[in-house]
Design a protein around this motif. Structure first.
Motif, PDB file in Angstrom:
ATOM      1  N   VAL A 257      -4.639  -2.968   1.425  1.00  0.00           N
ATOM      2  CA  VAL A 257      -4.686  -1.643   2.224  1.00  0.00           C
ATOM      3  C   VAL A 257      -4.715  -1.862   3.654  1.00  0.00           C
ATOM      4  CG1 VAL A 257      -5.494  -0.315   0.511  1.00  0.00           C
ATOM      5  CG2 VAL A 257      -7.064  -1.238   2.145  1.00  0.00           C
ATOM      6  N   HIS A 258      -4.856  -3.183   4.074  1.00  0.00           N
ATOM      7  CA  HIS A 258      -5.034  -3.457   5.459  1.00  0.00           C
ATOM      8  C   HIS A 258      -3.948  -4.345   6.064  1.00  0.00           C
ATOM      9  CE1 HIS A 258      -9.238  -2.436   5.304  1.00  0.00           C
ATOM     10  NE2 HIS A 258      -9.467  -3.305   4.279  1.00  0.00           N
TER      11      HIS A 258
ATOM     12  N   LYS B  14       0.842  -1.391  -0.004  1.00  0.00           N
ATOM     13  CA  LYS B  14      -0.128  -0.141   0.044  1.00  0.00           C
ATOM     14  C   LYS B  14       0.890   1.345  -0.096  1.00  0.00           C
ATOM     15  CE  LYS B  14      -1.948   1.713   3.769  1.00  0.00           C
ATOM     16  NZ  LYS B  14      -2.904   1.775   4.866  1.00  0.00           N
ATOM     17  N   VAL B  15       0.556   2.406  -0.351  1.00  0.00           N
ATOM     18  CA  VAL B  15       1.072   3.673  -0.578  1.00  0.00           C
ATOM     19  C   VAL B  15       0.323   4.467   0.651  1.00  0.00           C
ATOM     20  CG1 VAL B  15       2.082   5.401  -1.901  1.00  0.00           C
ATOM     21  CG2 VAL B  15       1.707   3.159  -2.987  1.00  0.00           C
ATOM     22  N   SER B  16       1.239   5.167   1.321  1.00  0.00           N
ATOM     23  CA  SER B  16       1.151   6.192   2.186  1.00  0.00           C
ATOM     24  C   SER B  16       1.618   7.423   1.963  1.00  0.00           C
ATOM     25  CB  SER B  16       1.194   5.872   3.550  1.00  0.00           C
ATOM     26  OG  SER B  16       0.496   4.713   3.982  1.00  0.00           O
ATOM     27  N   CYS B  17       1.380   8.272   1.389  1.00  0.00           N
ATOM     28  CA  CYS B  17       1.867   9.549   1.037  1.00  0.00           C
ATOM     29  C   CYS B  17       1.655  10.801   1.885  1.00  0.00           C
ATOM     30  CB  CYS B  17       1.531  10.046  -0.470  1.00  0.00           C
ATOM     31  SG  CYS B  17       2.439  11.424  -0.925  1.00  0.00           S
ATOM     32  N   ARG B  18       2.647  11.559   2.381  1.00  0.00           N
ATOM     33  CA  ARG B  18       2.334  12.700   3.088  1.00  0.00           C
ATOM     34  C   ARG B  18       2.837  13.860   2.497  1.00  0.00           C
ATOM     35  NH1 ARG B  18       4.961  12.569   8.542  1.00  0.00           N
ATOM     36  NH2 ARG B  18       3.595  14.579   8.895  1.00  0.00           N
ATOM     37  N   ARG B  19       2.082  14.831   2.068  1.00  0.00           N
ATOM     38  CA  ARG B  19       2.708  16.167   1.407  1.00  0.00           C
ATOM     39  C   ARG B  19       2.892  17.347   2.352  1.00  0.00           C
ATOM     40  NH1 ARG B  19      -0.550  19.970  -2.484  1.00  0.00           N
ATOM     41  NH2 ARG B  19      -2.085  19.865  -0.553  1.00  0.00           N
TER      42      ARG B  19
END
Length: 403
Positions: free
Chosen positions: A145-146, A109-114
Motif C-alpha cells: 500500500v506504500h 494496491k487498489v484505489s477505488c472511487r465510487r
C-alpha cells in the motif's frame, strides 16, 4: 479484455478560472486534429471532469505516445472500461494486472472511487473485493500500500467504470493556440529550437524564420533547419517556415560596417526582416534563443542595441538558463543531434576576431546610415520562400490546405 480508451488529464488548466472552458475546448480541438490526421477511427469523449480518447480499434500504444506530445496534457493513462457490475469490474481489473505482470511488476494496491452513489458497494469494500479477487487469480502478486509497482485506480461513474494501472507523464504546459502566435528566429543551433519548444509549452503557435546565405551556407544547413522545424511541429502543429535569402544583406553589412559591430548590425537586420514577416501574418512577438552573457551578441548592451530596430516584443525564453541545461533539454525533445550536424548557418560567416561586447546603439545606427536599409529589408522579404513543415506526417503540404 483490451484497453479501449485513454484517460487524458490536464492539471494546470484547473487554475484558469473563468477561462478554463476556453482552454479545455482548445485542448480537445488539438487532440481531435491529431487523431483525425493519424488515427482516423479514434474519437474524443467527455464526462464530468474527464476527457477520453476512444481508440476504436487503433493501436492504443501509438495513440498513447502521440498524446504525450500534446501541450496541455499533464498525464495519460490507458483504461479498461466496464459496466457497473461487480463481476465485470473484477474482470477488467484482472486484465489490467495481467498486462502489468507481463511487464515484470509484482506488487499492487487498489484505489477505488465510487462517484456513482447508486452503486451498492462502497469504495473501501470494493478495494478489498477487487484485491482479494486479484490475489486469488494471480498467486505471484503481493499487496504494497506504500510503494506498489501498480496502483490500480478504479472509478465508478454513472456512465460506467474506468480502470487503469498506469500513469504516463505528458508534455504539460498550456494547449497550443491559447497563447497567441509568434515568429521564432530559427538558426539551426542548439538554443533556438529549445526556445521555440518553451514558447509552445506556454500555448504559443509558432511560425519560424531562417536566414540562408548561399553559397556561404549549404543546402545541408537549410535542411537542418527544416528537420528542426519538423521536430517542433510534432509538439505544436505544422510550422510555417520562412527562408530568407540573406546573402546580399550580409555582404552589404560586411563591406560597410566595422568588423567589431558586424554581428550587432546583422542581427538588427534580422529583426527588421522578421518583424515585417511577422506583421504580414498578424503575429504579435518574435522569439529568440539568446541566453544572457553567452557570447558577444548576447550581453545586455548588445540586446539593447539590437532591440532598437523593432517595436515588436522579443521573447527570450532561455535568457537566464545555463547552457548545459539547454543542451539537456534539446536532447530530451529530440533536436540536439540535428543541431550539432556540422553545417554552419549564416551567423558564423565573416566572424570578427574581436566582436564588441558592449556596442553603443547610437554608433551602430550611424554605421547603418550608410546602408540602404529599407531596400535591403524589402528585397529580402520579397524573395523569402515559405514552406509548411509538418513532421507529424513527414511530408510538406500546400499552404492553402493548412492555413
Amino acid at each position: 479484455m483490451k484497453h479501449d480508451a485513454i484517460l487524458i488529464r490536464y492539471a494546470e488548466l484547473a487554475i484558469k478560472g473563468r477561462n478554463r472552458k476556453k482552454f479545455e475546448r482548445r485542448l480537445e480541438k488539438n487532440i481531435q486534429q491529431l487523431l483525425k490526421r493519424r488515427f482516423p477511427a479514434a474519437r474524443t469523449s467527455r464526462t464530468f471532469g474527464r476527457l477520453f480518447a476512444e481508440t476504436n480499434g487503433e493501436d492504443s500504444k501509438e495513440v498513447l505516445e502521440a498524446l504525450r506530445h500534446v501541450f496541455g496534457i499533464s498525464s495519460v493513462s490507458p483504461v479498461v472500461r466496464t459496466v457497473n457490475r461487480e463481476a465485470d469490474i473484477k474482470e477488467g481489473a484482472a486484465a489490467v494486472i495481467s498486462d502489468a505482470l507481463a511487464q515484470g511488476k509484482r506488487s499492487f494496491k487498489v484505489s477505488c472511487r465510487r462517484i456513482d452513489k447508486t452503486f451498492p458497494t462502497g469504495s473501501q469494500d470494493m478495494n478489498q473485493l477487487i484485491g482479494a479477487h486479484l490475489l486469488g487469480q494471480f498467486p505471484e502478486l503481493t499487496v504494497d500500500v506504500h510503494h506498489p509497482d501498480v496502483e490500480l485506480t478504479v472509478e465508478i461513474r454513472q456512465e460506467g467504470t474506468a480502470i487503469t494501472g498506469e500513469k504516463l507523464k505528458g508534455a504539460g504546459g498550456l494547449p497550443t493556440g491559447t497563447g497567441g502566435r509568434a515568429m521564432l528566429l530559427l538558426s539551426g543551433g542548439i538554443d533556438s529550437p529549445v526556445a521555440g519548444f518553451e514558447a509552445m509549452k506556454r500555448g504559443v503557435t509558432l511560425e519560424a524564420v531562417h536566414f540562408h546565405s548561399p553559397p556561404y551556407t549549404s543546402v545541408q544547413a537549410k535542411q537542418k533547419v527544416e528537420d528542426l522545424a519538423a521536430v517542433l511541429s510534432a509538439f505544436g502543429g505544422a510550422v510555417k517556415l520562412h527562408v530568407v535569402p540573406f546573402t546580399e544583406a550580409q555582404l552589404a553589412v560586411h563591406q560597410q560596417v566595422p568588423d567589431n559591430v558586424e554581428i550587432t548590425v546583422m542581427r538588427r537586420f534580422m529583426l527588421r526582416i522578421a518583424e515585417q514577416l511577422a506583421e504580414k501574418d498578424g503575429l504579435k512577438a518574435l522569439i529568440s534563443g539568446e541566453s544572457l552573457g553567452q557570447v558577444a551578441s548576447q550581453t545586455l548592451e548588445s540586446m539593447y542595441a539590437i532591440n532598437q530596430v523593432t517595436t515588436m516584443p522579443v521573447l527570450r525564453p532561455l535568457i537566464t538558463q545555463d547552457k548545459l541545461d539547454v543542451i539537456e533539454k534539446s536532447q530530451r525533445i529530440g533536436t540536439y543531434d540535428i543541431s550539432i550536424r556540422p553545417f554552419e548557418d549564416c551567423c558564423t560567416i565573416f566572424l570578427p576576431s574581436d566582436p564588441k561586447t558592449k556596442p553603443n546603439a547610437e554608433k551602430v545606427a550611424y554605421y547603418e546610415s550608410f546602408l540602404a536599409i529599407d531596400d535591403i529589408v524589402n528585397d529580402a522579404v520579397k524573395r523569402t520562400e515559405v514552406r509548411i513543415i509538418d513532421g507529424r506526417t513527414q511530408q510538406d503540404e500546400e499552404l492553402e490546405d493548412l492555413l
